[in-house]
Design a protein around this motif. Sequence first.
Motif, PDB file in Angstrom:
ATOM      1  N   CYS A  26       1.540   2.452   2.638  1.00  0.00           N
ATOM      2  CA  CYS A  26       0.758   1.932   1.511  1.00  0.00           C
ATOM      3  C   CYS A  26       0.421   3.048   0.512  1.00  0.00           C
ATOM      4  O   CYS A  26       0.446   4.229   0.862  1.00  0.00           O
ATOM      5  CB  CYS A  26      -0.504   1.229   2.010  1.00  0.00           C
ATOM      6  N   GLN A  27       0.101   2.649  -0.695  1.00  0.00           N
ATOM      7  CA  GLN A  27      -0.180   3.597  -1.780  1.00  0.00           C
ATOM      8  C   GLN A  27      -1.265   4.599  -1.409  1.00  0.00           C
ATOM      9  O   GLN A  27      -1.162   5.785  -1.691  1.00  0.00           O
ATOM     10  CB  GLN A  27      -0.630   2.829  -3.044  1.00  0.00           C
ATOM     11  N   ASP A  28      -2.315   4.077  -0.776  1.00  0.00           N
ATOM     12  CA  ASP A  28      -3.458   4.920  -0.452  1.00  0.00           C
ATOM     13  C   ASP A  28      -3.074   6.013   0.555  1.00  0.00           C
ATOM     14  O   ASP A  28      -3.409   7.187   0.366  1.00  0.00           O
ATOM     15  CB  ASP A  28      -4.587   4.031   0.104  1.00  0.00           C
ATOM     16  N   CYS A  29      -2.372   5.622   1.610  1.00  0.00           N
ATOM     17  CA  CYS A  29      -1.941   6.618   2.615  1.00  0.00           C
ATOM     18  C   CYS A  29      -0.946   7.611   2.002  1.00  0.00           C
ATOM     19  O   CYS A  29      -0.998   8.805   2.291  1.00  0.00           O
ATOM     20  CB  CYS A  29      -1.316   5.925   3.823  1.00  0.00           C
ATOM     21  N   LEU A  30      -0.070   7.074   1.145  1.00  0.00           N
ATOM     22  CA  LEU A  30       0.923   7.926   0.490  1.00  0.00           C
ATOM     23  C   LEU A  30       0.237   9.018  -0.334  1.00  0.00           C
ATOM     24  O   LEU A  30       0.635  10.180  -0.322  1.00  0.00           O
ATOM     25  CB  LEU A  30       1.783   7.045  -0.419  1.00  0.00           C
ATOM     26  N   LYS A  31      -0.833   8.620  -1.000  1.00  0.00           N
ATOM     27  CA  LYS A  31      -1.594   9.566  -1.820  1.00  0.00           C
ATOM     28  C   LYS A  31      -2.215  10.650  -0.934  1.00  0.00           C
ATOM     29  O   LYS A  31      -2.175  11.834  -1.268  1.00  0.00           O
ATOM     30  CB  LYS A  31      -2.701   8.804  -2.564  1.00  0.00           C
TER      31      LYS A  31
END
Length: 213
Positions: A26-31
Motif C-alpha cells: 500500500c501507498q502508506d507502507c511504500l512511503k
Amino acid sequence: MLKSFLSLFLQQNCPLCERITEQKICQDCLKQIHSQQFKNTAQFWSDELPLFVWGNYEGKLKQAIAALKYERHAELGEMMGQWIAQAWLKSLARKQLILIPIPIHAQKLKERGFNQAELIAKGFSQVTGYPIQPQALIRSKETKAMYSLKPKEREENLKNAFKIGKLNQSKTNVLLIDDIYTTGTTAKEAVKCLRSHHIPVIGIATLATTKQI
Ligand SMILES: [Zn+2]
C-alpha cells in the motif's frame, strides 16, 4: 463499470499492514519503506568488497524483507530488485555486468520455494538489462543460522560453503546480488570462490544493510 469490476479482483491486502490495496504494497507502507532509503547508495562502494546498498535494515524495510522471505511473498522480490537497479543506474551504471544472486542451500530452497536473491536479481535485470546467471554459484553446505554465532564461528560455519556451478562469459565482471548485507561473511566467501576460479567480481548489491554510516 468494467473498471470497477476489475478493480475488485485486483484488490488485495497489503502484506505489511493488511489494508486493502490495488498495489503489491500500500501507498502508506511504500512511503515508510522509502524513508529508509540512503541518500548515498554508493557510500560503501570501496574497500576489498564494494557494497552498493539501497537502504537501512530497519522499520518497514525490515518488515518487507521478512514478508518476502518468511511469509513467502515472492511477488515483492522483483519489485525490490527494481528499486536497487533504479538507484544503481543513477550512480554506478556500467556497460557490461553479469548478475549472480547469492544462492541458498537446496534444502532451504525446497522449504521456501524460491531464492529471494534470485527474485531481486530478476527485478534488477529488468531495469538494467544485465543478464543473470543463477546457476553460477552453488551453496554446497547447509549453514547454521548466523545470528546465533560469534564472528569467528560465522567464518568457520561458512568456510567452503560455495562451489562453482554453470557460468558463461567468465571474463565479464560480476555483480553479486543479495537481500541483506550484515557482517559480509557470506558475500566474502562467495567472492573467494568466484575469484579462485578467476572470475572477476566488482562488488555486491543488496536491498538493505545493518551497517552504520
Ligand atoms: Zn500497507
